[in-house]
Design a protein around this motif. Structure first.
Motif, PDB file in Angstrom:
ATOM      1  N   ALA A 185       5.483 -16.154 -38.301  1.00  0.00           N
ATOM      2  CA  ALA A 185       5.646 -15.400 -39.612  1.00  0.00           C
ATOM      3  C   ALA A 185       4.999 -13.989 -38.971  1.00  0.00           C
ATOM      4  CB  ALA A 185       4.023 -15.304 -40.638  1.00  0.00           C
ATOM      5  N   ASN A 186       3.579 -14.396 -37.700  1.00  0.00           N
ATOM      6  CA  ASN A 186       3.513 -12.726 -36.824  1.00  0.00           C
ATOM      7  C   ASN A 186       4.583 -12.504 -35.554  1.00  0.00           C
ATOM      8  OD1 ASN A 186       0.690 -11.874 -36.852  1.00  0.00           O
ATOM      9  ND2 ASN A 186       0.954 -13.988 -37.482  1.00  0.00           N
ATOM     10  N   ARG A 187       5.486 -13.865 -35.333  1.00  0.00           N
ATOM     11  CA  ARG A 187       6.648 -13.337 -34.881  1.00  0.00           C
ATOM     12  C   ARG A 187       7.358 -12.165 -35.885  1.00  0.00           C
ATOM     13  NH1 ARG A 187      11.960 -14.562 -33.550  1.00  0.00           N
ATOM     14  NH2 ARG A 187      11.853 -15.975 -35.267  1.00  0.00           N
ATOM     15  N   ARG A 188       8.128 -12.529 -36.755  1.00  0.00           N
ATOM     16  CA  ARG A 188       8.664 -12.295 -37.431  1.00  0.00           C
ATOM     17  C   ARG A 188       8.125 -10.532 -37.991  1.00  0.00           C
ATOM     18  NH1 ARG A 188      11.995 -16.116 -41.494  1.00  0.00           N
ATOM     19  NH2 ARG A 188      12.624 -18.078 -40.050  1.00  0.00           N
ATOM     20  N   ALA A 189       7.426 -10.452 -37.762  1.00  0.00           N
ATOM     21  CA  ALA A 189       6.253  -9.062 -38.469  1.00  0.00           C
ATOM     22  C   ALA A 189       6.715  -8.063 -37.359  1.00  0.00           C
ATOM     23  CB  ALA A 189       5.310  -9.318 -38.627  1.00  0.00           C
TER      24      ALA A 189
ATOM     25  N   ARG B   7       2.431 -10.668 -29.434  1.00  0.00           N
ATOM     26  CA  ARG B   7       1.117 -11.109 -28.812  1.00  0.00           C
ATOM     27  C   ARG B   7      -0.185 -12.264 -29.567  1.00  0.00           C
ATOM     28  NH1 ARG B   7      -1.319  -5.935 -25.244  1.00  0.00           N
ATOM     29  NH2 ARG B   7       0.978  -5.366 -24.116  1.00  0.00           N
ATOM     30  N   LYS B   8       0.064 -12.022 -31.339  1.00  0.00           N
ATOM     31  CA  LYS B   8      -0.223 -12.977 -32.094  1.00  0.00           C
ATOM     32  C   LYS B   8       0.489 -13.520 -32.136  1.00  0.00           C
ATOM     33  CE  LYS B   8      -3.219 -13.655 -35.326  1.00  0.00           C
ATOM     34  NZ  LYS B   8      -5.055 -14.336 -34.678  1.00  0.00           N
ATOM     35  N   ALA B   9       1.320 -14.012 -32.202  1.00  0.00           N
ATOM     36  CA  ALA B   9       1.779 -15.172 -32.532  1.00  0.00           C
ATOM     37  C   ALA B   9       2.047 -16.547 -31.196  1.00  0.00           C
ATOM     38  CB  ALA B   9       3.824 -14.840 -32.538  1.00  0.00           C
ATOM     39  N   GLU B  10       2.270 -15.570 -30.286  1.00  0.00           N
ATOM     40  CA  GLU B  10       2.094 -16.253 -28.723  1.00  0.00           C
ATOM     41  C   GLU B  10       0.642 -16.945 -28.763  1.00  0.00           C
ATOM     42  OE1 GLU B  10       3.642 -15.529 -24.204  1.00  0.00           O
ATOM     43  OE2 GLU B  10       2.064 -13.715 -24.741  1.00  0.00           O
ATOM     44  N   ASP B  11      -0.468 -15.706 -28.726  1.00  0.00           N
ATOM     45  CA  ASP B  11      -1.094 -17.020 -28.717  1.00  0.00           C
ATOM     46  C   ASP B  11      -1.367 -17.987 -29.634  1.00  0.00           C
ATOM     47  OD1 ASP B  11      -2.454 -15.390 -27.199  1.00  0.00           O
ATOM     48  OD2 ASP B  11      -4.066 -14.199 -28.653  1.00  0.00           O
ATOM     49  N   LEU B  12      -1.044 -18.215 -30.565  1.00  0.00           N
ATOM     50  CA  LEU B  12      -1.036 -19.278 -32.471  1.00  0.00           C
ATOM     51  C   LEU B  12      -0.042 -20.105 -31.177  1.00  0.00           C
ATOM     52  CD1 LEU B  12      -0.781 -16.921 -34.750  1.00  0.00           C
ATOM     53  CD2 LEU B  12      -2.825 -18.926 -34.657  1.00  0.00           C
ATOM     54  N   PHE B  13       1.198 -19.997 -30.674  1.00  0.00           N
ATOM     55  CA  PHE B  13       2.603 -20.915 -30.723  1.00  0.00           C
ATOM     56  C   PHE B  13       1.777 -21.956 -29.589  1.00  0.00           C
ATOM     57  CE2 PHE B  13       6.484 -18.262 -32.055  1.00  0.00           C
ATOM     58  CZ  PHE B  13       5.985 -19.416 -33.152  1.00  0.00           C
ATOM     59  N   THR B  14       0.856 -20.704 -28.404  1.00  0.00           N
ATOM     60  CA  THR B  14       0.386 -21.578 -27.592  1.00  0.00           C
ATOM     61  C   THR B  14      -0.869 -22.606 -27.695  1.00  0.00           C
ATOM     62  OG1 THR B  14       0.930 -19.557 -25.720  1.00  0.00           O
ATOM     63  CG2 THR B  14      -0.768 -21.629 -25.109  1.00  0.00           C
TER      64      THR B  14
ATOM     65  N   GLU C  98       5.069 -30.144 -31.623  1.00  0.00           N
ATOM     66  CA  GLU C  98       4.975 -29.143 -29.897  1.00  0.00           C
ATOM     67  C   GLU C  98       6.932 -28.183 -30.165  1.00  0.00           C
ATOM     68  OE1 GLU C  98       4.878 -30.384 -25.222  1.00  0.00           O
ATOM     69  OE2 GLU C  98       4.462 -31.602 -27.004  1.00  0.00           O
ATOM     70  N   ALA C  99       8.082 -29.063 -30.100  1.00  0.00           N
ATOM     71  CA  ALA C  99       9.297 -28.885 -29.963  1.00  0.00           C
ATOM     72  C   ALA C  99       9.280 -27.407 -30.810  1.00  0.00           C
ATOM     73  CB  ALA C  99      10.105 -29.668 -30.640  1.00  0.00           C
ATOM     74  N   GLN C 100       8.667 -27.443 -31.474  1.00  0.00           N
ATOM     75  CA  GLN C 100       8.425 -26.155 -32.839  1.00  0.00           C
ATOM     76  C   GLN C 100       8.202 -25.217 -32.500  1.00  0.00           C
ATOM     77  OE1 GLN C 100       7.273 -27.081 -36.896  1.00  0.00           O
ATOM     78  NE2 GLN C 100       9.275 -28.321 -37.405  1.00  0.00           N
ATOM     79  N   ALA C 101       6.319 -25.479 -31.661  1.00  0.00           N
ATOM     80  CA  ALA C 101       5.735 -24.549 -30.058  1.00  0.00           C
ATOM     81  C   ALA C 101       6.636 -23.820 -29.624  1.00  0.00           C
ATOM     82  CB  ALA C 101       4.740 -25.068 -30.484  1.00  0.00           C
ATOM     83  N   MET C 102       6.958 -24.800 -28.798  1.00  0.00           N
ATOM     84  CA  MET C 102       8.852 -24.927 -27.561  1.00  0.00           C
ATOM     85  C   MET C 102       9.185 -23.234 -28.323  1.00  0.00           C
ATOM     86  SD  MET C 102       8.587 -28.067 -25.838  1.00  0.00           S
ATOM     87  CE  MET C 102       9.009 -27.206 -24.345  1.00  0.00           C
ATOM     88  N   LEU C 103      10.232 -23.993 -29.143  1.00  0.00           N
ATOM     89  CA  LEU C 103      10.637 -22.811 -29.658  1.00  0.00           C
ATOM     90  C   LEU C 103      10.567 -21.296 -30.113  1.00  0.00           C
ATOM     91  CD1 LEU C 103      13.656 -22.257 -30.768  1.00  0.00           C
ATOM     92  CD2 LEU C 103      12.953 -23.258 -32.953  1.00  0.00           C
ATOM     93  N   GLY C 104       9.190 -21.364 -30.482  1.00  0.00           N
ATOM     94  CA  GLY C 104       9.036 -19.555 -30.783  1.00  0.00           C
ATOM     95  C   GLY C 104       8.552 -19.214 -29.468  1.00  0.00           C
ATOM     96  N   GLN C 105       7.410 -20.000 -28.543  1.00  0.00           N
ATOM     97  CA  GLN C 105       7.374 -19.397 -27.441  1.00  0.00           C
ATOM     98  C   GLN C 105       8.540 -18.946 -26.903  1.00  0.00           C
ATOM     99  OE1 GLN C 105       5.470 -22.698 -25.614  1.00  0.00           O
ATOM    100  NE2 GLN C 105       3.885 -21.799 -24.863  1.00  0.00           N
TER     101      GLN C 105
ATOM    102  N   ARG D 213      11.574 -10.228 -25.159  1.00  0.00           N
ATOM    103  CA  ARG D 213      10.591  -9.813 -24.068  1.00  0.00           C
ATOM    104  C   ARG D 213      11.665 -10.198 -22.478  1.00  0.00           C
ATOM    105  NH1 ARG D 213       5.338 -12.656 -24.398  1.00  0.00           N
ATOM    106  NH2 ARG D 213       4.190 -11.398 -25.685  1.00  0.00           N
ATOM    107  N   GLY D 214      13.058 -10.138 -22.795  1.00  0.00           N
ATOM    108  CA  GLY D 214      14.303  -9.795 -22.296  1.00  0.00           C
ATOM    109  C   GLY D 214      13.456 -11.094 -20.395  1.00  0.00           C
ATOM    110  N   LEU D 215      12.678 -11.965 -21.098  1.00  0.00           N
ATOM    111  CA  LEU D 215      12.125 -13.022 -19.543  1.00  0.00           C
ATOM    112  C   LEU D 215      13.101 -14.121 -20.198  1.00  0.00           C
ATOM    113  CD1 LEU D 215       8.452 -12.443 -20.153  1.00  0.00           C
ATOM    114  CD2 LEU D 215       9.811 -11.594 -18.307  1.00  0.00           C
ATOM    115  N   ALA D 216      14.500 -14.483 -19.941  1.00  0.00           N
ATOM    116  CA  ALA D 216      15.452 -15.451 -19.949  1.00  0.00           C
ATOM    117  C   ALA D 216      14.902 -16.748 -18.781  1.00  0.00           C
ATOM    118  CB  ALA D 216      16.476 -14.839 -19.121  1.00  0.00           C
ATOM    119  N   GLY D 217      14.246 -15.727 -17.917  1.00  0.00           N
ATOM    120  CA  GLY D 217      14.149 -16.951 -16.867  1.00  0.00           C
ATOM    121  C   GLY D 217      12.812 -18.209 -17.604  1.00  0.00           C
ATOM    122  N   VAL D 218      12.162 -17.966 -18.495  1.00  0.00           N
ATOM    123  CA  VAL D 218      11.052 -18.421 -18.528  1.00  0.00           C
ATOM    124  C   VAL D 218      11.289 -19.064 -20.436  1.00  0.00           C
ATOM    125  CG1 VAL D 218       8.698 -17.541 -20.268  1.00  0.00           C
ATOM    126  CG2 VAL D 218       8.950 -16.849 -18.002  1.00  0.00           C
TER     127      VAL D 218
END
Length: 492
Positions: free
Chosen positions: A86-90, A94-101, A116-123, A130-135
């Motif tokens: 929800a935070n990612r879509r909003a 940064r909040k979303a990343e902290d929660l996924f991590t 865990e796979a769902q968390a990886m999808l979100g990350q 962010r344009g970080l295709a390598g990540v």
């Protein structure tokens, strides 16, 4: 509660809500705190699908507090993943990343591979934006493997779409197309075997974006229309906004401005309703691009500039670069060349850092146009050469002959601008090489479009008149001769 979960996955949101409320009432009557936490988490999922993000976050937070108190780890992680999404879509990455991590670390401790796979999808989704295709790439690849192994076709479909979006941003159009086909198959399997409706609309929407990149506007329009229908059937408001934006982009590329305005206005309204600041900003930028087509440069620059702050907050690199391209082109047409060049340079940096060759080519093209206005012909020719190198790297890698020809035909104006710059430099050999290169890559529609534009350049060159010096007349005649030879080399 189980019936509510099934109804949610099948896109029957009213039934999901009714069953969840009924379960909530029973849990309340029996003072069952864990059940109440699960109800709040599921209600959060319903609101997430409906695009009511603030309400969804509040419900997920209630579920988190109760699950934490009860030390119920799996419900706690599920609620955390919902809050992260929800935070990612909003537009709060940064909040979303902290929660996924945090969620991912907990899933490893309690051995929950699906979560865990769902968390990886979100990350991975956050890294892509962010344009970080390598990540993003490795995260999404691993999530795909896990969802496939765990037989989660709907989640796999969404992950494949995200991988396709990464490939598209990197200019790997064939790979993007293959991933979208795989995503469609997984979404169909999920609906056929499990009744789940998630993933199909996103796949069609991504397919429209690939078709636009290839210049296949009829196919893109069909894909965007299908995405809109599928999103409405699934009750997925986020997918509905994305599909509406895709349809607007198709109409803009087709120069069907009234339809584009209607679609962008509708997307803006939908985005506001489902609390999506990035989508609303993209609709605003789209309206700015329409204003550019109509020559309303000051209004276009202001409109697109206003969208930039929300894109920065959301850390959306592509959206920032797209807005900067529009502001730069508007400033160029307002004769503010320094401001235009700065916008194009910033956009190029964003695209380059993200590894987006087509976006970088557009930024280089914009700067080349500004340099032609100065005029700094030699520098402009160099920028056009860089842009064409990037475009040809992408287009030449397309295997299907029809798609490859369509891709290059859609870029007729870029080639003709480069030919004109070379002609203005009076470099006949380079202009002819560009014309022959384009002729060998494009189809007949591209040949016709390029020939028409070169004729327009030729017609606009004055070769007589009292206002011209003899030297200017000779120069313009030489340029016109080069343009004529280039037009003949194209073959139309």
């Amino acid at each position: 509660l189980g019936l509510a979960e099934i109804a949610l996955r099948c896109g029957r949101l009213d039934q999901a809500l009714a069953s969840a409320m009924q379960a909530g009432a029973t849990y309340s009557d029996t003072a069952t705190s864990l059940g109440g936490a699960e109800v709040n988490r599921l209600l959060g999922e319903v609101n997430l699908r409906r695009g009511m993000l603030a309400q969804a976050i509040a419900l997920f937070d209630r579920s988190l507090r109760a699950s934490r108190t009860l030390r119920a780890q799996v419900p706690y992680v599920r609620a955390m993943l919902g809050a992260a999404e929800a935070n990612r879509r909003a537009g709060r990455p940064r909040k979303a990343e902290d929660l996924f991590t945090e969620a991912r670390a907990l899933t490893q401790e309690i051995e929950q591979p699906t979560l865990e796979a769902q968390a990886m999808l979100g990350q991975g989704q956050i890294a892509r934006v962010r344009g970080l295709a390598g990540v993003a790439g490795p995260l999404l690849d691993e999530a795909s493997r896990r969802f496939e192994r765990l037989e989660r076709p709907a989640a796999l479909a969404i992950t494949l779409v995200e991988r396709a979006r990464v490939a598209l941003s990197q200019g790997r159009l064939d790979e993007a197309g293959r991933l979208i086909v795989q995503a469609r198959r997984q979404a169909e399997a999920a609906e056929r075997t499990l009744g789940e409706t998630s993933g199909a609309a996103q796949a069609a929407c991504a397919g429209a974006a690939v078709a636009v990149a290839l210049g296949r506007l009829d196919l893109a329009r069909a894909q965007a229309g299908e995405a809109l229908r599928l999103a409405e059937d699934a009750g997925d408001e986020q997918a509905r906004v994305e599909a509406t934006l895709a349809m607007a982009e198709v109409e803009l590329q087709a120069d069907n401005l009234p339809a584009a305005v209607t679609a962008y206005n509708h997307a803006q309204s939908l985005a506001r309703t489902c609390e999506s600041p990035v989508a609303e900003g993209l609709a605003t930028v789209g309206m700015g691009r329409v204003l550019m087509r109509r020559g309303l440069w000051e209004e276009a620059a202001t409109t697109q500039q206003e969208a930039l702050p929300r894109f920065r907050t959301a850390e959306d690199v592509n959206a920032q670069a797209l807005a900067l391209l529009g502001v730069g082109e508007s400033r160029r047409n307002l004769a503010d060349i320094p401001a235009a060049r700065q916008c194009f340079a910033d956009a190029q940096r964003f695209f380059h850092d993200a590894g987006d060759p087509l976006g970088e080519a557009e930024a280089l093209r914009g700067e080349a146009r500004a340099l032609m206005d100065t005029p700094e012909i030699e520098a402009a020719v160099g920028r056009y050469a860089q842009a064409l190198q990037l475009v040809e790297r992408v287009g030449d890698a397309v295997q299907d002959e029809r798609d490859r020809a369509s891709f290059f035909s859609d870029r007729a104006l870029l080639y003709t601008e480069a030919i004109y710059a070379s002609a203005f430099e009076r470099n006949a050999n380079q202009a002819l090489d560009l014309a022959r290169s384009y002729s060998g890559r494009a189809d007949t529609s591209g040949h016709a479009a390029a020939s028409q534009r070169l004729r327009e350049y030729d017609d606009a060159l004055p070769t007589s008149g009292n206002d011209l010096t003899k030297q200017e007349i000779e120069r313009n005649k030489a340029i016109a001769g080069i343009l004529t030879d280039a037009r003949k080399a194209i073959g139309k």
